[in-house]
Design an enzyme around this catalytic site. Structure first.
Site, mmCIF file in Angstrom:
data_model
loop_
_atom_site.group_PDB
_atom_site.id
_atom_site.type_symbol
_atom_site.label_atom_id
_atom_site.label_comp_id
_atom_site.label_asym_id
_atom_site.label_seq_id
_atom_site.Cartn_x
_atom_site.Cartn_y
_atom_site.Cartn_z
ATOM 1 N N ARG A 71 56.628 91.900 85.765
ATOM 2 C CA ARG A 71 57.454 92.564 84.816
ATOM 3 C C ARG A 71 56.423 93.752 84.115
ATOM 4 O O ARG A 71 55.607 93.247 83.648
ATOM 5 C CB ARG A 71 58.263 91.917 83.878
ATOM 6 C CG ARG A 71 58.888 92.847 82.568
ATOM 7 C CD ARG A 71 59.892 93.687 83.152
ATOM 8 N NE ARG A 71 61.001 94.084 81.951
ATOM 9 C CZ ARG A 71 60.968 95.270 81.617
ATOM 10 N NH1 ARG A 71 59.925 95.976 81.987
ATOM 11 N NH2 ARG A 71 61.638 95.532 80.590
ATOM 12 N N GLY A 86 65.312 90.018 76.264
ATOM 13 C CA GLY A 86 66.810 89.810 76.581
ATOM 14 C C GLY A 86 67.294 88.779 77.684
ATOM 15 O O GLY A 86 68.127 88.230 77.916
ATOM 16 N N THR A 142 65.435 64.715 66.695
ATOM 17 C CA THR A 142 66.037 63.599 66.013
ATOM 18 C C THR A 142 66.636 62.475 66.723
ATOM 19 O O THR A 142 66.657 61.376 65.743
ATOM 20 C CB THR A 142 67.318 64.384 65.093
ATOM 21 O OG1 THR A 142 68.011 64.975 66.095
ATOM 22 C CG2 THR A 142 66.849 65.163 64.076
ATOM 23 N N GLU A 176 66.485 59.055 68.687
ATOM 24 C CA GLU A 176 65.224 57.992 69.029
ATOM 25 C C GLU A 176 64.439 57.886 67.945
ATOM 26 O O GLU A 176 63.258 57.780 67.914
ATOM 27 C CB GLU A 176 64.628 58.077 70.321
ATOM 28 C CG GLU A 176 65.365 57.781 71.610
ATOM 29 C CD GLU A 176 65.748 56.323 71.717
ATOM 30 O OE1 GLU A 176 65.169 55.428 70.914
ATOM 31 O OE2 GLU A 176 66.569 55.967 72.519
ATOM 32 N N ASP A 188 64.050 60.290 63.793
ATOM 33 C CA ASP A 188 63.709 61.690 63.366
ATOM 34 C C ASP A 188 62.196 61.862 63.178
ATOM 35 O O ASP A 188 61.422 61.121 62.849
ATOM 36 C CB ASP A 188 64.204 61.605 61.927
ATOM 37 C CG ASP A 188 63.820 62.846 61.208
ATOM 38 O OD1 ASP A 188 62.803 63.000 60.779
ATOM 39 O OD2 ASP A 188 64.764 64.038 61.125
#
Length: 543
Positions: free
Chosen positions: A228, A312, A333, A335, A337
């Site tokens: 790009r 985008g 979160t 297994e 936090d």
């Protein structure tokens, strides 16, 4: 008006290959170079053997991984579709929840019929467990739902179920015929840890899976940045590739280095788990807690940066990056936090510190042996040679961990001296606990990187790994703790920042080779990673 005229000229340059020769000539619309896709392989060179790099990163079961990749890409049950002249596989997220669940089950049936899960329940030994890890990693690259469903299906709990004596799960403890509870592990804490050890597999899988999602995001974003173009530096010059902008390199390449570092950390964690013993359960718990939190947090950071780096295009579901971020946010979160896991790491380090204060005791375990040595000293002026030295990098990460552990112990002890309980003291010292948990993780990950690098003889691959290791380590030095606690002067912090930019520039020629070394088939990436122009054409969209 001048501004509008200038913008019109720029847009005309985009659309016209050559300007009209006279005012009477009607210009024909045709695409400029910026809208012509050219595979990066045509211009980017490989300075090292990418298959050797993949062996080092994946670490095990490459043939099994490729066999599973092949099964997925060759079956219609995995929803293959053609975009931009290439075939891609991914779930159809336009289906209802019930339809997606049905397709997940059909895919599992397809894999079961081909022997993918053979020995998962009945097999024993390191080889079986490592093969299972490899399969989870591949399946997670296709769809989170499959790996989660399989994980739940297999270390399930039963409640109020009468189990015959010959079927007792009694590797840790037993019940005699007369109803007595027996166990060879006398210490209650060790026994409890031994019972929980099988559940650690879930945490290990989550940590490793997060690294592979980061690989997908980076492979897509970097390949896109190699094709790009945006803006030209001078009039009538070709527009510049995104990855040739230093700012774009600075966004993605440190994250690429971090993903390499986490890959070596993940391999270490897997080996630690499959070689587990009752005595090693504690370190497995601490390392898996630390790495699960670090890897999943990093995965979110990496996927977000990759999404933004794709503009985008990164939001389109078919390009995967944005969707992966939404899909794997839950990793932070489940297994455990992440914040709680990091506090557990700090509490374990606190316990090791207190144990080492007994007479004739030294630090042993959790990688804290460096606490037995003299405290490292950071030079007053840092140079390129020093900053890229692996010993300096290890010393400076050990220094942060050492100092934060001392501070954490002092703060907790001071709180206790005022009559507070240890639990309350830990709660009140949460900020130091968070910094300490991160310091432990960064140092442990770098240690696995250095050890992996040490297995190689001098070669171009090792040279590139050295740059990646330095970039990872220096990126750690940008953590706010280094200025907050005075480990780095403002001048040295600025020197570190300049060195990071320099290493990014040196790694730029290796970018394609580094993401190709992930060994992820094209079908598991996305259209934006390849001919995104054709993929976005009207005819392709209609198809």
């Amino acid at each position: 008006m001048d501004r509008a005229f200038q913008r019109t000229k720029v847009l005309t340059g985009h659309l016209l290959q050559s300007p009209p020769t006279s005012s009477f000539q009607t210009p024909s619309l045709s695409s400029n170079a910026c809208l012509n896709y050219s595979p990066p392989e045509l211009s980017e060179k490989y300075a090292f053997d990418i298959s050797d790099m993949r062996k080092l990163m994946d670490g095990h079961d490459l043939e099994e991984r490729d066999r599973l990749f092949g099964m997925i890409t060759q079956s219609k049950v995995f929803n293959p579709r053609v975009r931009g002249g290439k075939v891609f596989v991914s779930p159809d997220y336009n289906q209802s929840m019930e339809q997606q669940r049905e397709m997940t089950w059909k895919r599992i049936e397809y894999l079961f019929e081909r022997g993918v899960f053979q020995g998962w329940l009945t097999g024993e030994g390191e080889e079986v467990e490592m093969r299972r890890f490899a399969c989870f990693e591949v399946l997670g690259l296709f769809d989170h739902s499959i790996s989660i469903k399989l994980g739940v299906h297999f270390f399930l709990w039963f409640d109020n179920v009468r189990v015959p004596r010959e079927n007792l799960l009694n590797s840790v403890a037993d019940v005699s015929p007369d109803g007595k509870y027996l166990s060879a592990i006398k210490d209650p804490d060790q026994r409890f840890a031994a019972f929980l050890a099988p559940l650690t597999a879930g945490r290990v899988n989550i940590a490793v899976n997060a690294v592979y999602q980061s690989k997908v995001g980076l492979a897509i974003a970097i390949r896109y940045a190699l094709t790009r173009r945006a803006f030209s530096l001078k009039p009538k010059e070709p527009e510049v590739l995104l990855l040739d902008y230093p700012s774009h390199q600075r966004r993605l390449l440190p994250l690429l280095a971090k993903t390499y570092a986490m890959s070596f950390g993940a391999n270490y964690l897997k080996m630690l788990y499959v070689k587990r013993t009752p005595q090693s359960n504690k370190i497995i718990h601490v390392v898996s807690s630390s790495f699960k939190a670090t890897f999943t947090w990093s995965n979110m950071q990496i996927l977000q940066e990759c999404r933004e780096a794709c503009g985008g295009q990164g939001l389109k579901t078919e390009n995967r990056v944005g969707h992966l971020k939404a899909e794997h946010d839950v990793q932070s979160t489940f297994e455990g936090d992440n914040n709680i896991l990091m506090q557990q790491v700090s509490k374990a380090l606190f316990a090791e510190y207190m144990a080492a204060q007994k007479p004739n005791k030294a630090f042993k375990g959790l990688g804290l042996e460096h606490m037995n040595k003299p405290c490292p000293v950071i030079p007053s002026q840092l140079t390129t040679t020093t900053l890229r030295c692996s010993q300096f990098q290890m010393d400076v990460l050990c220094l942060r961990e050492r100092d934060l552990l001392n501070r954490f112990v002092a703060e907790v002890s001071q709180c206790q001296a005022k009559g507070e309980s240890k639990e309350h003291a830990f709660i009140m010292s949460y900020q130091l606990a968070e910094d300490l948990g991160k310091a432990f993780s960064d140092r442990a990950i770098l240690q696995t990187f250095v050890e992996a690098e040490a297995t190689l003889a001098a070669c171009s691959l090792k040279d590139v790994l050295g740059m990646l290791r330095s970039l990872y380590a220096l990126n750690c030095l940008e953590d706010g703790a280094y200025l907050r606690y005075g480990y780095l002067s403002v001048e040295n912090a600025a020197t570190v920042r300049r060195e990071i930019t320099k290493i990014c520039s040196e790694l730029r020629p290796h970018a394609l080779a580094l993401v190709s070394s992930f060994g992820i088939p094209d079908a598991f990436l996305s259209p934006i990673a390849f001919n995104w122009i054709d993929a976005n054409s009207w005819s392709s969209a209609q198809h």
